[in-house]
Design an enzyme around this catalytic site. Structure first.
Site, PDB file in Angstrom:
ATOM      1  CG  ASP A 276      31.758 -26.925  -4.749  1.00 51.14           C
ATOM      2  OD1 ASP A 276      32.472 -25.968  -5.092  1.00 51.14           O
ATOM      3  OD2 ASP A 276      30.973 -27.504  -5.523  1.00 51.14           O
ATOM      4  CG  ASP A 307      36.258 -15.989  -5.613  1.00 55.64           C
ATOM      5  OD1 ASP A 307      37.362 -15.603  -6.033  1.00 55.64           O
ATOM      6  OD2 ASP A 307      36.101 -17.008  -4.916  1.00 55.64           O
ATOM      7  CD  GLU A 341      39.258 -15.635  -9.610  1.00 53.24           C
ATOM      8  OE1 GLU A 341      40.425 -15.766  -9.231  1.00 53.24           O
ATOM      9  OE2 GLU A 341      38.294 -16.198  -9.051  1.00 53.24           O
TER      10      GLU A 341
END
Length: 602
Positions: A276, A307, A341
């Site tokens: 991450d 995304d 998204e």
């Protein structure tokens, strides 16, 4: 209870039926077989070529609201070059993972395959192609491969399983020659799983010590502030896997363990171990912005789908998104467009990213959930009203609800037809066909930009989401794919599925034809006319200034429904053959079950 908009007034002149799609259900509520060979199509009635990308403004200067999207996973589409099936011949980290019989492995589709099928897509009326991520991936993680593209190591080159950078440039050039746009799927939230934690994976990073916890438990911000942290480690030999080089530095990652996708860890945690990225860092903001500026300069795509937007701090987007749009404009891509998204049905949460986050648009999950409510769960059409009455939340200097991206299903949640198949209502195949086509009609003709998920045009169904909704268009060897009977034909996914005579392919081409013909369907202000608190008629108008007014009427019920719309058809006027003129009497329209109609009233 019928819900109406009392302020709505119809013009009574120049009334013309544009299209009516009707698939009938008998009065006893049993679905009748659909004869796909004899049913009349709009193209047969018109006896004219259907409009496609050739009939649109040049791609470089075309507004996003003029597009019909095709969302495709290149690995599962068409194999144009078998020589790249095993990926890299020189870099072992991006090699292998090819097994056509395993739904979690590479299947051989590639960029050259996409280029070969451009005529197929153009024939369906597609004007924009959105690809799942195509940059170089870690080929294997655990027992699955990076066929989907979301495990990126190198942001500078295309994954070798899909081809080369030059293949990608040739594909984009070929699409542009057909007046079709190309959109990349990009990721800033994470990279491939390279960084490990000593506490979870041992000193060498190669063990797995926390099997009972099914991952590395998340360390909260409070724990980190108190000094309770993981010790990050990169296994020997993997220190320089990522490109650009700064991505190999552990300090640019949160390193707090695995997310539960809720609360603060949805921003700071690893997705099943994926590294991450610390998007709170100013250096990361600059670095990621430069990465994608370079991608735009190198390949000249027409836009990005982004995304996992909700899993990145919103301040990042407020800097990142405008910088990329400005860069694209500066190098000659004036209509460069980005949509995110945000996996949420909450309009306020969705719209925050187009306003506070300064992104141009998002995928409209709120509409998708409403389609499920009305057409799968058989709830009232007031569920659609609940979505559209909040459209003003999206309004700002570069965003509005007409720019939202509409869809019925995708590679994560599954296909709409699959949701129908697995619902508690035990729908027959004929009714699944009806409801699937009606859902797509809503995606095309209600406000927003339509997306077709690859394979939907060939009647694909699937057994669920994720891998179960990522079938092959080329002949498949996956048993769990091939045991599905496709809708509206006798094929399975074991066959080649590029049939331009398929009912869905032809219907979507007709939808696109109408969408392209009438600007009000793309740019018109949408106003609510009629809805119900149970399955029934949902009607809206789409008005473009004083030039054009379109009425769209949907019936989500299994029986015919009547609605007063305030205008009548002239006796004897030629209308679409599936509709009888005597069903429109004294201003009241009787709409067949699970059907829709579109009228022009000026």
């Amino acid at each position: 209870m019928i819900i109406t908009n009392s302020t709505f007034t119809l013009k009574r002149s120049k009334i013309a039926l544009l299209i009516l799609s009707s698939l009938f259900i008998s009065a006893c509520n049993e679905t009748k077989p659909i004869n796909t060979e004899k049913s009349a199509s709009l193209s047969e009635v018109k006896a004219l070529p259907l409009k496609n990308a050739d009939d649109l403004a040049p791609y470089l200067n075309r507004n996003i609201q003029d597009e019909v999207f095709y969302f495709v996973m290149p690995d599962r589409f068409y194999n144009g070059n078998t020589d790249n099936d095993q990926g890299s011949k020189t870099d072992i980290i991006s090699a292998g993972g090819f097994d056509k019989a395993d739904k979690g492995m590479y299947h051989g589709g590639d960029i050259q395959g996409l280029q070969a099928k451009l005529p197929y897509l153009k024939g369906m009326g597609i004007s924009a192609i959105w690809l799942t991520p195509i940059m170089r991936n870690q080929a294997m993680q655990g027992d699955s491969s990076g066929y989907h593209g979301y495990w990126i190591l190198d942001f500078n080159e295309i994954d070798p399983h899909l081809g080369s950078n030059e293949d990608l440039k040739r594909f984009i050039n070929a699409a542009h020659k057909e007046n079709i746009k190309v959109f990349f799927d990009i990721i800033t939230n994470h990279t491939a799983d390279v960084i490990k934690y000593v506490e979870c994976h041992g000193e060498d990073g190669l063990q797995y010590l926390m099997k009972e916890d099914d991952g590395c438990l998340y360390k909260t911000l409070a724990q980190v502030a108190a000094g309770d942290t993981y010790q990050a480690v990169i296994p020997k030999g993997q220190e320089n896997l990522k490109s650009p080089a700064w991505l190999n530095d552990k300090k640019y990652y949160h390193n707090q363990g695995d997310t539960t996708y809720e609360g603060e860890d949805s921003i700071y945690g690893d997705f099943s171990g994926l590294d991450d990225i610390d998007t709170n860092s100013p250096e990361v903001v600059t670095g990621m912005t430069e990465i994608f500026k370079n991608v735009i300069s190198e390949f000249k795509p027409d836009g990005f789908r982004i995304d996992t937007v909700k899993h990145v701090n919103i301040e990042f987007w407020a800097e990142f998104a405008p910088a990329l749009v400005d860069h694209a404009k500066a190098i000659g891509i004036p209509e460069f467009f980005m949509f995110g998204e945000v996996y949420s049905g909450d309009v306020k949460e969705l719209s925050a990213y187009t306003t506070i986050g300064k992104m141009q648009s998002v995928l409209d999950f709120s509409l998708q959930f409403a389609l499920q409510d009305t057409l799968i769960k058989q709830q009232g059409t007031h569920k659609l009203v609940e979505v559209f009455e909040n459209d003003a939340y999206y309004n700002d200097s570069d965003s509005n609800a007409n720019q939202l991206l509409n869809f019925t299903g995708n590679h994560d949640m599954g296909r709409f037809s699959g949701m129908l198949k697995s619902s508690d209502f035990n729908y027959s195949e004929a009714e699944i066909i009806q409801r699937t086509l009606l859902a797509h009609a809503m995606v095309y003709f209600l406000r927003g930009v339509p997306i077709v998920y690859y394979g939907d045009e060939q009647g694909f169904v699937g057994d669920g989401g994720d891998k179960d909704s990522r079938q092959d268009m080329m002949p498949s060897l996956v048993d769990s794919y091939n045991d599905d009977d496709l809708l509206a034909n006798i094929k399975t996914t074991a066959d080649d599925n590029f049939d331009e005579n398929h009912l869905f392919y032809k219907t979507f081409a007709e939808y696109a034809d109408i969408y392209y013909q009438y600007p009000a369907l793309r740019f018109g202000e949408q106003k609510f006319i009629n809805a119900d608190n149970k399955p029934g008629v949902f009607a809206v108008s789409r008005t473009l200034k004083d030039e054009e007014e379109i009425i769209i009427v949907f019936n989500t019920a299994k029986t015919e429904k009547s609605v007063a719309l305030g205008f009548t058809l002239k006796n004897g006027e030629k209308i679409y053959p599936a509709f009888k003129s005597d069903e429109f009497v004294d201003g009241t329209l009787t709409v067949p079950p699970l059907s829709f109609a579109i009228y022009q009233v000026r």
